[in-house]
Design an enzyme around this catalytic site. Sequence first.
Site, PDB file in Angstrom:
ATOM      1  N   ASN A 140      11.939  20.744  -0.239  1.00  0.00           N
ATOM      2  CA  ASN A 140      13.001  20.112   0.072  1.00  0.00           C
ATOM      3  C   ASN A 140      12.904  19.104  -1.070  1.00  0.00           C
ATOM      4  OD1 ASN A 140      11.355  18.000   0.981  1.00  0.00           O
ATOM      5  ND2 ASN A 140      11.572  18.921   3.279  1.00  0.00           N
ATOM      6  N   ARG A 166      13.052  15.774  -0.530  1.00  0.00           N
ATOM      7  CA  ARG A 166      11.728  14.647  -0.472  1.00  0.00           C
ATOM      8  C   ARG A 166      10.455  15.239  -1.124  1.00  0.00           C
ATOM      9  NH1 ARG A 166       7.913  14.348   2.643  1.00  0.00           N
ATOM     10  NH2 ARG A 166       8.876  15.727   4.372  1.00  0.00           N
ATOM     11  N   GLU A 167      10.119  16.454  -1.083  1.00  0.00           N
ATOM     12  CA  GLU A 167       8.948  17.112  -1.513  1.00  0.00           C
ATOM     13  C   GLU A 167       9.191  17.118  -3.026  1.00  0.00           C
ATOM     14  OE1 GLU A 167       7.863  19.571   2.363  1.00  0.00           O
ATOM     15  OE2 GLU A 167       9.215  20.429   0.972  1.00  0.00           O
ATOM     16  N   ASP A 186      11.419  26.018   7.185  1.00  0.00           N
ATOM     17  CA  ASP A 186      10.901  27.232   7.662  1.00  0.00           C
ATOM     18  C   ASP A 186      11.729  28.466   7.535  1.00  0.00           C
ATOM     19  OD1 ASP A 186       8.614  25.650   7.487  1.00  0.00           O
ATOM     20  OD2 ASP A 186       9.042  25.385   9.991  1.00  0.00           O
TER      21      ASP A 186
END
Length: 479
Positions: free
Chosen positions: A203, A205-206, A273
């Site tokens: 995502n 943020r990742e 997921d």
Amino acid sequence: MLNIVRELCEGGFSQFPVAVVGDIMLDHYVYGDVNRISPEAPVPVLNVKEDKYILGGAGNVVMNLRGLGLPVKVFGRIGNDHAGKRVMDLFKRSGVDTSGIWLDGETILKTRLLGGGRQQMLRIDREEILSPSDEEINVVLDFIENSHDISSVILSDYGKGLLTERLCTEIISICEQKDIPVFIDPKGSDWERYRGAAMVTPNLRELCDVSKMKICNEDELVAKAGSAVRAKYGLDSLLVTRSERGATYINENLVHHERARAVDVYDVSGAGDTMLATVAAFITAGVDVYESIKLGNAASQVVIGKVGTYPIKASELLDGIDNVNRKANKILSMEEAVIKVASWKEDNEKVVFTNGCFDVFHAGHLDSLIGARNLGDRLIVGLNSDDSIRRLKGSSRPINDERARARVLDALSIVDCVVIFNEETPEELLSFLTPDVIAKGGDYTREQVAGKQYAKEVVILPILEGYSTTSILRRISDD
């Protein structure tokens, strides 16, 4: 393409077994009401009404795959404890191969307290970070190396110690030799262990974490950062999920932005997921990557409309696709509605039916429809045809034709299905639909409701005083 998707969702996915390796969790939701503050401390008191246990982390990836119909073998660890027993029970009830699960340490358990149905008040985590032993790693590697039917591998990394550098790199190496794609939900700021994967799905943020910088949710900035990360770690492709902005797909040659539709968002838990599982499932089955991403987006938008971690079901994904592709996506024939009701009931959803002319739509109509929708999970509206209204109310009615009236109802998010019927009452229609509840507004008694014998329950809704089509038309005429 729609026919291929439908064939896969209606049983075709059973030909594509998947191995999932990752951090298995158990999500515990405690629902209740808050009506007072504790006399012991200035904190709210939650009066518990319901407990729900749902698989999270890699478990949620597995349940999304099973919801679509793929066979799954899961590898991971849980504890020999109460939570671990619940995990095994949930997996086995869904037909998951759990022979790759080992008992070690404490089951990762996340307890969420929710007041008023949806408002999260507190989250309590129980977790133990443990790396797998060499023996456990060898079990996973031996299975993947010697398996003759695994179509793809998914690594679900939640940073709980399972997906070590050795385990990740050796899985990717074996799969590369066997031409098996590896899809990864990443964690952390060093992705060296993911080098060579077919697709990594961070995502925003990742992506910021691995890029070690703040990235605004803008197309050009996401594409630039994502391209740099893909090249740095030698990934075949990157799929960046961007919340309300959709997703961005990046490979060596191009960048593609897939837009999301505006939907009501109740909970984003587990949406990543769902995206990962859905995209991996369709790519594994041979569907074009761009179509697979569209389908992943559609699936994610279904689950964010639910409370808590919620895996996609094939029937819900097909509903979502139908809603996008159908011009009047909820205006159905009786035959189509019967099929729709059967699928809802198969998913244990409570079906409510109401009916009317809905000519010159007003606040009273809306109030009745909201009241009916609140009685269950799905709302079907039976709509009197133009001919039936003329027989009931005279040649001057309806003011708006059946197509226009149906389109107004179709636009309401609380309405799931509209069926036009030509009889003066919906009794024949009800004999085919057999809903759980018939909701009727007006000065009726239960005995006066047409078709009552075809439902389990009849509810008479109160009238919103001061509103009726006849009175509105009279006021217009007087003016």
